[in-house]
Enzyme design. Structure first.
Site, short mmCIF file in Angstrom:
data_model
loop_
_atom_site.label_atom_id
_atom_site.label_comp_id
_atom_site.label_asym_id
_atom_site.label_seq_id
_atom_site.Cartn_x
_atom_site.Cartn_y
_atom_site.Cartn_z
N ASP A 204 0.83 -1.21 0.00
CA ASP A 204 0.00 0.00 0.00
C ASP A 204 0.86 1.26 0.00
O ASP A 204 1.96 1.27 0.55
CB ASP A 204 -0.90 -0.02 1.25
N HIS B 241 3.18 3.50 -8.89
CA HIS B 241 2.99 2.09 -9.25
C HIS B 241 4.23 1.56 -9.98
O HIS B 241 4.68 0.44 -9.73
CB HIS B 241 1.76 1.92 -10.14
N LEU C 205 10.08 -21.45 -4.01
CA LEU C 205 9.13 -20.49 -3.42
C LEU C 205 7.89 -20.43 -4.29
O LEU C 205 8.00 -20.43 -5.52
CB LEU C 205 9.80 -19.09 -3.38
C1 FPP Z 1 -1.50 0.26 -3.49
O1 FPP Z 1 -1.14 1.59 -3.54
C2 FPP Z 1 -0.99 -0.50 -4.60
C3 FPP Z 1 -1.73 -1.07 -5.61
C4 FPP Z 1 -3.20 -0.95 -5.68
C5 FPP Z 1 -1.13 -1.80 -6.71
C6 FPP Z 1 0.09 -2.59 -6.41
C7 FPP Z 1 0.82 -2.80 -7.69
C8 FPP Z 1 2.14 -2.74 -7.87
C9 FPP Z 1 3.09 -2.59 -6.77
C10 FPP Z 1 2.75 -2.79 -9.24
C11 FPP Z 1 2.58 -4.03 -10.05
C12 FPP Z 1 2.49 -5.31 -9.33
C13 FPP Z 1 3.11 -6.47 -9.65
C14 FPP Z 1 2.82 -7.68 -8.85
C15 FPP Z 1 4.08 -6.58 -10.75
P1 FPP Z 1 -2.28 2.68 -3.68
O2 FPP Z 1 -2.45 3.00 -5.13
O3 FPP Z 1 -3.53 2.19 -3.02
O4 FPP Z 1 -1.65 3.89 -2.92
P2 FPP Z 1 -2.40 4.97 -2.00
O5 FPP Z 1 -3.05 4.20 -0.88
O6 FPP Z 1 -1.30 5.83 -1.54
O7 FPP Z 1 -3.38 5.66 -2.88
#
Ligand code: FPP
Length: 251
Positions: free
Chosen positions: A27, A44, A138
């Site tokens: 997050d 991201h 893993l």
């Molecule tokens: C949360 O941050 C993150 C996500 C919803 C997406 C996670 C995705 C990645 C890390 C990139 C791609 C993943 C893989 C497995 C290759 P948020 O957008 O909710 O952040 P915020 O809470 O600050 O708005």
């Protein structure tokens, strides 16, 4: 070959007391980017590096299963542009990281309502799952278009069908039967949940499977998370007394 000695030599990590299954709520990508005056998608993109480092760390330490919450069913409500970029990142990362998975003997699995994903993402995902299916070091389990409540509803439906078809009786229903109807049926229960960004909630993630998991919240946004932070979370986990309802004296 994974070098499993590197982290142990210089840390307090106890290799005899490792959590088998770690699940991470990644997050804070959006807030990380905002803090830097950038668009959310920049966060991201940087988050992918944290994913790579964490997977490598988990393999080095000797964790058996790592589940990453990549996209929830609720995330479909985000602006289309952000969803498109997340889907693109997922597909391009899967392609790019295949050599890393093979080199480290990592098997990819995925849980969630995968039929909701764009066809291209489904195809890429299935290809990498297939190519890594014999890897044993893993299990990297991606939760994509995932909702724990939806998973439980599906389990109820499938169990009910078996009862109607006389394949199962109501008296037979127990915890094992329910486990065997979840997406995670082939995985051990979660020992440790890590959530980054400072938020302290579970957000519809693996509700059944975390019944006795230890929870670890860290005040770092996901793009800043590295294998050292994973290691620290495991060391913290190892200091805890997991009593499973018993008293200390009984353990
Ligand atoms: C949360 O941050 C993150 C996500 C919803 C997406 C996670 C995705 C990645 C890390 C990139 C791609 C993943 C893989 C497995 C290759 P948020 O957008 O909710 O952040 P915020 O809470 O600050 O708005």
């Amino acid at each position: 070959m994974v070098n499993t000695n590197i982290l142990q030599e210089k840390s307090l990590l106890n290799k005899e007391k490792l959590p088998q299954h770690i699940a991470i709520i990644m997050d804070g990508n959006g807030r990380w980017a905002k803090q830097k005056g950038k668009l959310r998608v920049f966060g991201h993109k940087k988050g992918v590096k944290a994913v790579r480092d964490t997977i490598e760390g988990a393999a080095e330490i000797g964790i058996k299963v790592l589940t990453l919450y990549a996209f929830s069913t609720e995330n479909w409500n985000r602006p289309k542009k952000e969803i498109d970029i997340l889907m693109h990142l997922l597909v391009s990362s899967l392609k790019k990281e295949l050599p890393l998975l093979q080199k480290n003997n990592i098997q990819l699995q995925a849980i969630g309502n995968l039929s909701q994903l764009p066809k291209k993402a489904q195809k890429e995902l299935n290809e990498v799952i297939d190519k890594t299916k014999n890897n044993t070091h893993l299990i990297l389990n991606l939760a994509i278009s995932y909702s724990a409540k939806e998973e439980i509803v599906n389990a109820f439906k499938n169990i009910s069908k078996k009862i109607v078809n006389n394949e199962l009786s109501i008296e037979d229903i127990n915890e094992n039967v329910i486990n065997n109807h979840l997406y995670t049926r082939n995985l051990p229960n979660v020992d440790l949940v890590i959530r980054t960004s400072g938020e302290k909630r579970i957000s519809n993630f693996l509700l059944w499977q975390i019944a006795y998991a230890e929870l670890y919240f860290i005040d770092l946004f996901w793009p800043d998370f590295r294998k050292k932070d994973l290691e620290n979370a495991i060391i913290d986990y190892q200091q805890r007394e997991r009593r499973f309802g018993k008293t200390s004296d009984q353990l």
